[in-house]
Motif scaffolding. Structure first.
Motif, PDB file in Angstrom:
ATOM      1  N   LEU A  18       0.821  -1.211   0.000  1.00 16.62           N
ATOM      2  CA  LEU A  18       0.000   0.000   0.000  1.00 16.62           C
ATOM      3  C   LEU A  18       0.856   1.263   0.000  1.00 16.62           C
ATOM      4  O   LEU A  18       0.500   2.263  -0.642  1.00 16.62           O
ATOM      5  CB  LEU A  18      -0.926  -0.010   1.218  1.00 16.62           C
ATOM      6  CG  LEU A  18      -1.910   1.150   1.349  1.00 16.62           C
ATOM      7  CD1 LEU A  18      -2.854   1.186   0.153  1.00 16.62           C
ATOM      8  CD2 LEU A  18      -2.701   1.030   2.646  1.00 16.62           C
ATOM      9  N   LEU A  33       0.409   4.564  -2.391  1.00 17.48           N
ATOM     10  CA  LEU A  33       0.093   5.900  -1.876  1.00 17.48           C
ATOM     11  C   LEU A  33       1.101   6.929  -2.382  1.00 17.48           C
ATOM     12  O   LEU A  33       0.732   8.057  -2.740  1.00 17.48           O
ATOM     13  CB  LEU A  33       0.086   5.877  -0.346  1.00 17.48           C
ATOM     14  CG  LEU A  33      -1.069   5.125   0.321  1.00 17.48           C
ATOM     15  CD1 LEU A  33      -0.859   5.054   1.825  1.00 17.48           C
ATOM     16  CD2 LEU A  33      -2.403   5.791   0.006  1.00 17.48           C
ATOM     17  N   TYR A  69       0.403   7.618  -6.288  1.00 15.73           N
ATOM     18  CA  TYR A  69      -0.789   8.379  -6.670  1.00 15.73           C
ATOM     19  C   TYR A  69      -0.967   9.658  -5.848  1.00 15.73           C
ATOM     20  O   TYR A  69      -1.125  10.746  -6.409  1.00 15.73           O
ATOM     21  CB  TYR A  69      -2.030   7.491  -6.546  1.00 15.73           C
ATOM     22  CG  TYR A  69      -2.073   6.402  -7.589  1.00 15.73           C
ATOM     23  CD1 TYR A  69      -2.466   6.683  -8.893  1.00 15.73           C
ATOM     24  CD2 TYR A  69      -1.691   5.104  -7.284  1.00 15.73           C
ATOM     25  CE1 TYR A  69      -2.490   5.693  -9.871  1.00 15.73           C
ATOM     26  CE2 TYR A  69      -1.711   4.103  -8.248  1.00 15.73           C
ATOM     27  CZ  TYR A  69      -2.116   4.409  -9.540  1.00 15.73           C
ATOM     28  OH  TYR A  69      -2.124   3.431 -10.494  1.00 15.73           O
ATOM     29  N   VAL A  70      -0.939   9.543  -4.537  1.00 15.51           N
ATOM     30  CA  VAL A  70      -1.225  10.706  -3.692  1.00 15.51           C
ATOM     31  C   VAL A  70      -0.099  11.733  -3.745  1.00 15.51           C
ATOM     32  O   VAL A  70      -0.350  12.941  -3.805  1.00 15.51           O
ATOM     33  CB  VAL A  70      -1.475  10.263  -2.231  1.00 15.51           C
ATOM     34  CG1 VAL A  70      -1.743  11.473  -1.347  1.00 15.51           C
ATOM     35  CG2 VAL A  70      -2.653   9.296  -2.164  1.00 15.51           C
ATOM     36  N   LEU A 109       0.895   9.888   4.944  1.00  8.89           N
ATOM     37  CA  LEU A 109       0.928   8.689   4.098  1.00  8.89           C
ATOM     38  C   LEU A 109       1.434   7.454   4.843  1.00  8.89           C
ATOM     39  O   LEU A 109       0.804   6.390   4.755  1.00  8.89           O
ATOM     40  CB  LEU A 109       1.777   8.948   2.847  1.00  8.89           C
ATOM     41  CG  LEU A 109       1.188   9.926   1.826  1.00  8.89           C
ATOM     42  CD1 LEU A 109       2.077  10.007   0.592  1.00  8.89           C
ATOM     43  CD2 LEU A 109      -0.223   9.524   1.429  1.00  8.89           C
ATOM     44  N   LEU A 160      -1.311   6.276   7.178  1.00  8.26           N
ATOM     45  CA  LEU A 160      -2.405   5.617   6.454  1.00  8.26           C
ATOM     46  C   LEU A 160      -2.000   4.212   6.014  1.00  8.26           C
ATOM     47  O   LEU A 160      -2.797   3.273   6.104  1.00  8.26           O
ATOM     48  CB  LEU A 160      -2.808   6.449   5.237  1.00  8.26           C
ATOM     49  CG  LEU A 160      -3.585   7.735   5.512  1.00  8.26           C
ATOM     50  CD1 LEU A 160      -3.842   8.489   4.210  1.00  8.26           C
ATOM     51  CD2 LEU A 160      -4.903   7.435   6.213  1.00  8.26           C
ATOM     52  N   ALA A 161      -0.773   4.084   5.536  1.00 10.59           N
ATOM     53  CA  ALA A 161      -0.297   2.767   5.106  1.00 10.59           C
ATOM     54  C   ALA A 161      -0.316   1.771   6.258  1.00 10.59           C
ATOM     55  O   ALA A 161      -0.644   0.590   6.076  1.00 10.59           O
ATOM     56  CB  ALA A 161       1.112   2.886   4.528  1.00 10.59           C
TER      57      ALA A 161
END
Length: 308
Positions: free
Chosen positions: A145, A149, A152-153, A173, A176-177
């Motif tokens: 992941l 992230l 893209y992010v 990030l 979130l991962a």
């Protein structure tokens, strides 16, 4: 009495972990200076081994290590000549802890909310969507992941920094991962627990008294449904903090994972043992605090041992 017994068990557990870690590290063939044996004179190698007590019998090394550990001295780092293990942990743990705490807070709030909504809308679209999200979260590990992230992010959409460490944006990030997988597990646990609680007799009684649906859920359902979830959050918290190692590497975060990974490659015994013991202590203490917190969640639970 229960708390004293749990404290004693906690100390014994830590001693066993220390002993096993020490034995495992020393039964591996060679030592931290094996790779330098061809380039450094034998006399110098002997002096280096003597400096770190590696020339002494294993039993003596073990006793010396325990004595130092009792005063919270984990010894010097073999690779970082001017830094000891305590300093490395003090330097690297805050970023790791921040990531772990942020991710677990996100996981707990979102996981409990998602699981509760799924249970309250059992066998309806929201339930299916929630569990689909949970399955995806469980299936995709953080090290997969994290690059997604970043791609893209950070790279494609330019919403957040790619990597490094400095501002709160750098923590989003990686947090979130780390949060997605525990979020998914908590959601599934919470859904199962809430479904079971909502079919209990006291829930029917609360509804019969005229309480609103949300009052029943919050005052009676949620509190009781959290009890089995709490038993999972304890080890989950420790595993998330220790699981930051790979994510830290991906996002170039100067956390304790960096020192741990480097120490493995360099066979830096004190750092490997120090970080292992440190994180084991976090896990044991967290489990102890979770046991105590049961009483806060449900006053009916008595903190007694089997013999009491």
């Amino acid at each position: 009495m229960y708390i004293l017994k749990r404290l004693f068990t906690m100390l014994v557990t830590l001693w066993i972990i220390v002993t096993l870690t020490f034995i495992i590290m020393h039964i591996i063939p060679g030592d931290p200076f094996s790779n330098d044996s061809k380039t450094i004179p034998e006399a110098v190698l002997q002096n280096m081994r003597a400096r770190y007590n590696l020339d002494k019998p294993l039993a003596v090394q073990y006793v010396l290590y325990l004595k130092n550990l009792l005063v919270l001295d984990m010894g010097p780092s073999i690779q970082s000549k001017t830094t000891d293990v305590n300093m490395l942990i003090a330097r690297g743990f805050p970023p790791s802890a921040l990531l772990g705490i942020q991710s677990i807070v996100v996981a707990i709030i979102a996981g409990i909310s998602l699981g509760t909504l799924a249970a309250l809308h059992h066998n309806r679209p929201l339930d299916y969507i929630s569990m689909f999200i949970a399955i995806i979260g469980i299936s995709v590990p953080s090290f997969i992941l994290a690059p997604l992230l970043i791609k893209y992010v950070a790279v494609k959409w330019h919403l957040l920094p790619v990597a490094s460490w400095g501002t709160w944006q750098h923590t989003v990030l990686p947090s979130l991962a780390l949060a997605v997988s525990p979020l998914a597990v908590i959601a599934r646990f919470m859904r199962t627990s809430m479904l079971e609680v909502m079919h209990q007799e006291y829930i029917r009684t609360a509804k019969a008294k005229g309480l609103s649906s949300w009052a029943v859920v919050i005052r009676h359902g949620l509190r009781n449904a959290l009890i089995p979830v709490l038993s999972f959050i304890g080890p989950l918290f420790a595993s998330v903090i220790t699981g930051t190692f790979v994510v830290e590497k991906i996002f170039a975060i100067p956390g304790i994972g960096k020192y741990f990974v480097d120490s493995i490659f360099n066979r830096d015994y004190p750092v490997i043992m120090g970080t292992t013991i440190f994180y084991s202590a976090i896990l044991v203490v967290t489990l102890f605090l979770i046991d105590i917190s049961y009483r806060l969640v449900d006053p009916r639970i008595k903190l007694v041992s089997k013999g009491d």
